[in-house]
Design an enzyme around this catalytic site. Structure first.
Site, mmCIF file in Angstrom:
data_model
loop_
_atom_site.group_PDB
_atom_site.id
_atom_site.type_symbol
_atom_site.label_atom_id
_atom_site.label_comp_id
_atom_site.label_asym_id
_atom_site.label_seq_id
_atom_site.Cartn_x
_atom_site.Cartn_y
_atom_site.Cartn_z
ATOM 1 N N GLY A 46 38.774 46.169 44.707
ATOM 2 C CA GLY A 46 39.995 45.530 44.213
ATOM 3 C C GLY A 46 40.688 44.682 45.257
ATOM 4 O O GLY A 46 41.877 44.375 45.134
ATOM 5 N N ARG A 54 41.285 35.028 38.424
ATOM 6 C CA ARG A 54 41.122 35.453 39.811
ATOM 7 C C ARG A 54 40.377 34.364 40.597
ATOM 8 O O ARG A 54 39.713 33.509 40.009
ATOM 9 C CB ARG A 54 40.315 36.755 39.814
ATOM 10 C CG ARG A 54 40.133 37.443 41.130
ATOM 11 C CD ARG A 54 39.252 38.663 40.951
ATOM 12 N NE ARG A 54 39.265 39.532 42.127
ATOM 13 C CZ ARG A 54 38.533 40.636 42.251
ATOM 14 N NH1 ARG A 54 37.735 41.007 41.250
ATOM 15 N NH2 ARG A 54 38.603 41.366 43.341
ATOM 16 N N TRP A 89 42.482 46.928 35.319
ATOM 17 C CA TRP A 89 43.831 47.167 35.828
ATOM 18 C C TRP A 89 44.878 46.695 34.822
ATOM 19 O O TRP A 89 45.840 47.407 34.515
ATOM 20 C CB TRP A 89 43.985 46.436 37.157
ATOM 21 C CG TRP A 89 45.281 46.672 37.867
ATOM 22 C CD1 TRP A 89 46.140 47.728 37.698
ATOM 23 C CD2 TRP A 89 45.871 45.840 38.860
ATOM 24 N NE1 TRP A 89 47.220 47.602 38.534
ATOM 25 C CE2 TRP A 89 47.076 46.451 39.266
ATOM 26 C CE3 TRP A 89 45.478 44.645 39.464
ATOM 27 C CZ2 TRP A 89 47.911 45.894 40.233
ATOM 28 C CZ3 TRP A 89 46.302 44.097 40.438
ATOM 29 C CH2 TRP A 89 47.505 44.715 40.809
ATOM 30 N N HIS A 114 36.575 39.322 26.103
ATOM 31 C CA HIS A 114 36.142 38.354 27.104
ATOM 32 C C HIS A 114 35.746 37.025 26.451
ATOM 33 O O HIS A 114 35.275 36.114 27.135
ATOM 34 C CB HIS A 114 34.931 38.887 27.877
ATOM 35 C CG HIS A 114 35.245 40.001 28.828
ATOM 36 N ND1 HIS A 114 36.337 39.993 29.660
ATOM 37 C CD2 HIS A 114 34.592 41.163 29.093
ATOM 38 C CE1 HIS A 114 36.345 41.094 30.402
ATOM 39 N NE2 HIS A 114 35.302 41.817 30.069
ATOM 40 N N LYS A 125 35.439 40.864 35.459
ATOM 41 C CA LYS A 125 35.683 41.126 36.885
ATOM 42 C C LYS A 125 36.832 40.301 37.452
ATOM 43 O O LYS A 125 36.809 39.849 38.593
ATOM 44 C CB LYS A 125 34.416 40.911 37.720
ATOM 45 C CG LYS A 125 33.169 41.603 37.187
ATOM 46 C CD LYS A 125 33.446 43.042 36.751
ATOM 47 C CE LYS A 125 33.885 43.943 37.888
ATOM 48 N NZ LYS A 125 34.290 45.302 37.395
#
Length: 338
Positions: A302, A164, A86, A142, A81
């Protein structure tokens, strides 16, 4: 008759071998630290400092034991996540742009990004065939850096890592796991999920340690690792796409620049465009196994800062405090909301 008998015997041997493997894995699981998962379906298990659901842990161990990377492989790595879907779309569009120059019939218009680039611990290990080829030398995972198969670390493979704001990653993961919760079961509350996330108990967590494992590796070998911040890609994707193409050894030519190819890839792979495609609204990814999930679950908002619609100031500060402690002394964004 002899060939039929051999076929039955071979099948029986394979089934017995599979039973022994499953029994051995279950016995191994029983030796690991265990905690509640984010869904009622599975508990989480701690292996080499990272928390996994059993389905993925089995693949991680198999990858460590059997996967042999090629020097030309390029790995898309991330905490779940953090923009993986993307980034997969962008990377795939870059390396295949010559083959699929006609964007009106591009595979991404009819195939979700996770089908274009296989996951190492799910789609590759134990499979005789994958959609990874010399033409598309892309794989995703991951797995934290310190647990990657040795052939990836020592083989000179390039790694693209996306990360992120932990607050947005947490909220996105909470929404994502709700899609995995059976309709007749109670989904974990935001408060319960926060407790687990802060303890590090999350899908491939702890989040901060995962990011740091790659950040430390990049300091040692910057030429083979590219770090991308989701927020930077979202705000100004064109320079990020060009930088990614250069890093992967697929730079845009002057002619491509003049024809606007980089911008066309940005438009094709934009969150808005991908999330509006029928393929990403319908159907199911990996419908045949325990990792199966509806395609639409991979596309929510997003947004940057969506955490503000979900977290109280105290909850945000709790995550920020851990981020200060973990990311302090690095050149990573602080992501602190004050």
């Amino acid at each position: 008759m002899d060939s039929i008998s051999k076929s039955f015997e071979q099948k029986e041997e394979e089934e017995q071998s599979l039973q022994k493997t499953n029994q051995s894995f279950e016995e191994f699981l029983s030796t690991l630290p265990r905690d509640y998962g984010w869904t009622p379906l599975f508990d989480c298990y701690l292996y080499q400092g990272c928390w996994y659901y059993p389905f993925f842990l089995r693949g991680v161990i198999a990858a460590q034991q059997h996967f042999e990377a090629q020097p030309t492989d390029i790995f898309i790595c991330s905490v779940p996540k953090s923009g993986t879907t993307w980034l997969k779309a962008v990377a795939f569009a870059i390396v295949t742009r010559e083959k699929y120059s006609d964007l009106s019939s591009h595979p991404l218009l009819s195939t979700m990004p996770h089908e274009c680039i296989p996951f190492l611990e799910v789609d590759v290990v134990g499979k005789e065939h994958t959609n990874q080829t010399a033409e598309v030398p892309l794989l995703a995972t991951h797995i934290p850096y310190h647990s990657l198969p040795k052939s990836i670390i020592s083989g000179g493979c390039k790694i693209v890592y996306i990360y992120r704001d932990p607050k947005d990653a947490f909220v996105s993961l909470w929404h994502f796991t709700s899609k995995l919760t059976p309709k007749d079961a109670t989904h974990i509350s935001l408060e319960e999920a926060l407790e687990l996330f802060c303890k590090g108990v999350s899908y491939y967590g702890p989040y901060w340690d995962h990011v740091l494992s790659f950040w430390k590796a990049r300091k040692e070998a910057p030429q083979r690792m590219l770090f991308l911040a989701y927020e930077e890609m979202r705000k100004d994707p064109l320079p990020c796409v060009k930088n990614l193409a250069d890093f992967m050894g697929q730079p845009f030519s002057v002619e491509e620049e003049n024809e606007g190819v980089p911008q066309k890839i940005v438009d094709l792979c934009s969150f808005e465009n991908l999330s509006d495609l029928d393929v990403n609204k319908k159907g199911k990814h990996r419908p045949e196994n325990a990792a199966g999930i509806e395609n639409r679950a991979f596309f929510r908002k997003g947004m940057i800062g969506d955490w503000q619609s979900h977290l109280t100031p105290d909850m945000a500060e709790r995550l920020d405090q851990i981020t200060r402690e973990k990311f302090g002394g690095t050149d990573l964004p602080s992501y602190v909301s004050d």
